[in-house]
Write a protein that holds these residues in place. Sequence first.
Motif, mmCIF file in Angstrom:
data_model
loop_
_atom_site.group_PDB
_atom_site.id
_atom_site.type_symbol
_atom_site.label_atom_id
_atom_site.label_comp_id
_atom_site.label_asym_id
_atom_site.label_seq_id
_atom_site.Cartn_x
_atom_site.Cartn_y
_atom_site.Cartn_z
ATOM 1 N N LEU A 159 0.829 -1.207 0.000
ATOM 2 C CA LEU A 159 0.000 0.000 0.000
ATOM 3 C C LEU A 159 0.864 1.258 0.000
ATOM 4 O O LEU A 159 0.532 2.249 -0.638
ATOM 5 C CB LEU A 159 -0.915 0.012 1.226
ATOM 6 N N ASP A 160 1.946 1.222 0.745
ATOM 7 C CA ASP A 160 2.914 2.327 0.786
ATOM 8 C C ASP A 160 4.247 1.740 1.218
ATOM 9 O O ASP A 160 4.446 0.526 1.168
ATOM 10 C CB ASP A 160 2.431 3.453 1.718
ATOM 11 N N GLU A 161 5.134 2.567 1.667
ATOM 12 C CA GLU A 161 6.476 2.095 1.994
ATOM 13 C C GLU A 161 6.507 1.172 3.202
ATOM 14 O O GLU A 161 7.433 0.377 3.360
ATOM 15 C CB GLU A 161 7.405 3.295 2.241
ATOM 16 N N ASP A 162 5.505 1.269 4.060
ATOM 17 C CA ASP A 162 5.569 0.529 5.320
ATOM 18 C C ASP A 162 4.420 -0.457 5.531
ATOM 19 O O ASP A 162 4.404 -1.165 6.542
ATOM 20 C CB ASP A 162 5.578 1.510 6.505
ATOM 21 N N ARG A 163 3.477 -0.520 4.618
ATOM 22 C CA ARG A 163 2.323 -1.395 4.841
ATOM 23 C C ARG A 163 2.046 -2.243 3.598
ATOM 24 O O ARG A 163 2.156 -1.757 2.471
ATOM 25 C CB ARG A 163 1.084 -0.585 5.205
ATOM 26 N N ILE A 164 1.665 -3.491 3.862
ATOM 27 C CA ILE A 164 1.265 -4.386 2.777
ATOM 28 C C ILE A 164 -0.187 -4.813 2.999
ATOM 29 O O ILE A 164 -0.663 -4.875 4.142
ATOM 30 C CB ILE A 164 2.167 -5.631 2.673
ATOM 31 N N CYS A 188 -9.137 -10.164 4.692
ATOM 32 C CA CYS A 188 -8.094 -9.254 4.220
ATOM 33 C C CYS A 188 -7.442 -8.577 5.413
ATOM 34 O O CYS A 188 -8.060 -8.395 6.472
ATOM 35 C CB CYS A 188 -8.651 -8.220 3.248
ATOM 36 N N GLY A 189 -6.175 -8.249 5.236
ATOM 37 C CA GLY A 189 -5.434 -7.614 6.318
ATOM 38 C C GLY A 189 -4.435 -6.605 5.800
ATOM 39 O O GLY A 189 -3.992 -6.681 4.651
ATOM 40 N N ILE A 190 -4.095 -5.677 6.658
ATOM 41 C CA ILE A 190 -3.057 -4.683 6.374
ATOM 42 C C ILE A 190 -2.000 -4.815 7.467
ATOM 43 O O ILE A 190 -2.293 -4.616 8.654
ATOM 44 C CB ILE A 190 -3.627 -3.261 6.334
ATOM 45 N N LEU A 191 -0.791 -5.167 7.070
ATOM 46 C CA LEU A 191 0.305 -5.377 8.016
ATOM 47 C C LEU A 191 1.271 -4.209 7.956
ATOM 48 O O LEU A 191 1.790 -3.884 6.888
ATOM 49 C CB LEU A 191 1.036 -6.680 7.690
ATOM 50 N N ARG A 205 6.625 -1.821 10.172
ATOM 51 C CA ARG A 205 7.449 -1.191 11.208
ATOM 52 C C ARG A 205 7.146 -1.754 12.587
ATOM 53 O O ARG A 205 8.039 -1.928 13.419
ATOM 54 C CB ARG A 205 7.210 0.321 11.223
ATOM 55 N N THR A 206 5.872 -2.028 12.831
ATOM 56 C CA THR A 206 5.444 -2.403 14.176
ATOM 57 C C THR A 206 4.926 -3.827 14.300
ATOM 58 O O THR A 206 4.803 -4.351 15.409
ATOM 59 C CB THR A 206 4.330 -1.449 14.642
ATOM 60 N N GLY A 207 4.567 -4.476 13.201
ATOM 61 C CA GLY A 207 3.952 -5.788 13.259
ATOM 62 C C GLY A 207 2.461 -5.745 13.503
ATOM 63 O O GLY A 207 1.816 -6.787 13.665
ATOM 64 N N ARG A 208 1.888 -4.569 13.530
ATOM 65 C CA ARG A 208 0.446 -4.441 13.765
ATOM 66 C C ARG A 208 -0.323 -4.902 12.524
ATOM 67 O O ARG A 208 -0.034 -4.473 11.401
ATOM 68 C CB ARG A 208 0.089 -2.997 14.091
ATOM 69 N N LEU A 209 -1.280 -5.752 12.748
ATOM 70 C CA LEU A 209 -2.115 -6.260 11.669
ATOM 71 C C LEU A 209 -3.565 -5.877 11.924
ATOM 72 O O LEU A 209 -4.157 -6.295 12.924
ATOM 73 C CB LEU A 209 -2.013 -7.786 11.565
ATOM 74 N N ASP A 210 -4.115 -5.066 11.053
ATOM 75 C CA ASP A 210 -5.546 -4.763 11.071
ATOM 76 C C ASP A 210 -6.211 -5.642 10.020
ATOM 77 O O ASP A 210 -5.726 -5.742 8.894
ATOM 78 C CB ASP A 210 -5.792 -3.290 10.749
ATOM 79 N N TYR A 211 -7.339 -6.250 10.364
ATOM 80 C CA TYR A 211 -7.952 -7.182 9.432
ATOM 81 C C TYR A 211 -9.468 -7.130 9.524
ATOM 82 O O TYR A 211 -10.045 -6.629 10.484
ATOM 83 C CB TYR A 211 -7.457 -8.611 9.686
ATOM 84 N N ALA A 212 -10.088 -7.654 8.471
ATOM 85 C CA ALA A 212 -11.544 -7.796 8.413
ATOM 86 C C ALA A 212 -11.856 -9.176 7.881
ATOM 87 O O ALA A 212 -11.162 -9.674 6.990
ATOM 88 C CB ALA A 212 -12.156 -6.718 7.525
#
Length: 466
Positions: free
Chosen positions: A256-261, A321-324, A327-334
């Motif tokens: 998605l950007d430099e730090d998130r997939i 789906c998830g966004i990881l 930098r932090t390992g935080r995973l937001d998902y639905a």
Amino acid sequence: MESTTTSLVALLQSVCVVMVLAYGLTRTRVFAEILDGKRTPKNLAVMAVVFGLFSIYGTLSGVSILGSFINIRDLGPALAGLLAGPLAGLGAGLLGGAHRFTLGGPTCYGCTLSTILAGLVGGLVYRFRDGRLLTTTQAVALALCIEAFHMAAGVVFGTPVATALIVVKSAAVPMLVANALGMAVFVGIVRNVVEERRTRAAKEAIEGELRVARDIQMGIVPRMFPAFPDRPEVELFALLDSAKEVGGDFYDYYALDEDRIFFVIGDVAGKGVPASLFMAVTMTLFKAYARPERGPVEVVSRVNDKLARDNETGLFVTAFCGILDLRTGRLDYANAGHNLPVAVRPGGTTALLPPLGGLVLGAVPDFPYKIGTLTLAVGDTLVVYTDGVTEAMDGSNALFGNERLLEACLLDRHRGPKELVEGIFQAVQAYAGDAPQSDDITILAVRYQGGAASATTLDDSMGSGI
């Protein structure tokens, strides 16, 4: 003198033998080439000889009467002409007629002539119809006409005429019936063969198109691994194995950007071409709606609303789906009605994530999806999969189930995503054994290799496990 009934039964027995042999002929390469219009000299010669032998058999298996024969001799040449044209018909007629001529008798000349003309007439009908096969009714009519000429020729050229007339009277009904029936049966056999060939050709064409469709489908699913070679913070591997040529499972991932997939896995209800088309649409929508400013809930909501509008097919999709954050390992998902993913820690718990109660995509618009949050520590892996894994069945129709999945994950918890995914797939295959694969199987694993994260967050966020 044999009775009419006895003669008819004898001729029908001969017809049965000829039909069995002729059916065997329809399965040969020569016959297939004839049907394809390849009337080479070799093929025409083979048809002339084979049907000429049928003609000779028709004489030898006939009923002898006053030096002549009640027979089905004309059937062979007529069929040769109808199938391969005048040359084959005439050749078969000459063979059958020459043999008949050597036997003599009061109807010798008329019978010989009628056999030769039977092949020639069949060939002329072939030419007139441009090789198109007769209908059953037309075949019966042609056979009756040929045998009526046979009867007339037997009387006209018979010597002595009185004897020839007796022979013709005795032969008329059995020969008319037997030859007409034989012609009808063989034409029916050939028509079935032609239809079978058309069906097989259509099936092969469809299978070819499905193979192309599979190649296209697999082409839109990313298969380049490592997935993010320039980002050592994350490892990702996925596998998709369709139960049919094309299916409804999919997965995708991108930065998605430099730090998130962003990654997604989905399973369309159903199989085959409709599911594959719905799958392609769903993948396209996810790629269109996944933006840096949107979280996973907004993405699945937009996809759901788009699929739910004018969904006349009634198809729906389960998806996770998830966004990881690398930098932090935080995973937001639905989770939209999808199987619960498995969180795997190399030295700790392996468990299913808690349910969020999300509805499948495409069923109801404006559904309020919930967000889930998970913090991955270094070395933690998230395994997402479709129900082809847990619902794989063995020979007794028992399911693979969640417990076996957790055990497979636990067994390979120290290995990388590729080895973990392949280990799960092999465990499913070993469990199913020789049982046919009932559903598509898709597995995606993502391991976080980045900076420090809380060692307890993952355990606190997970549900039941082993």
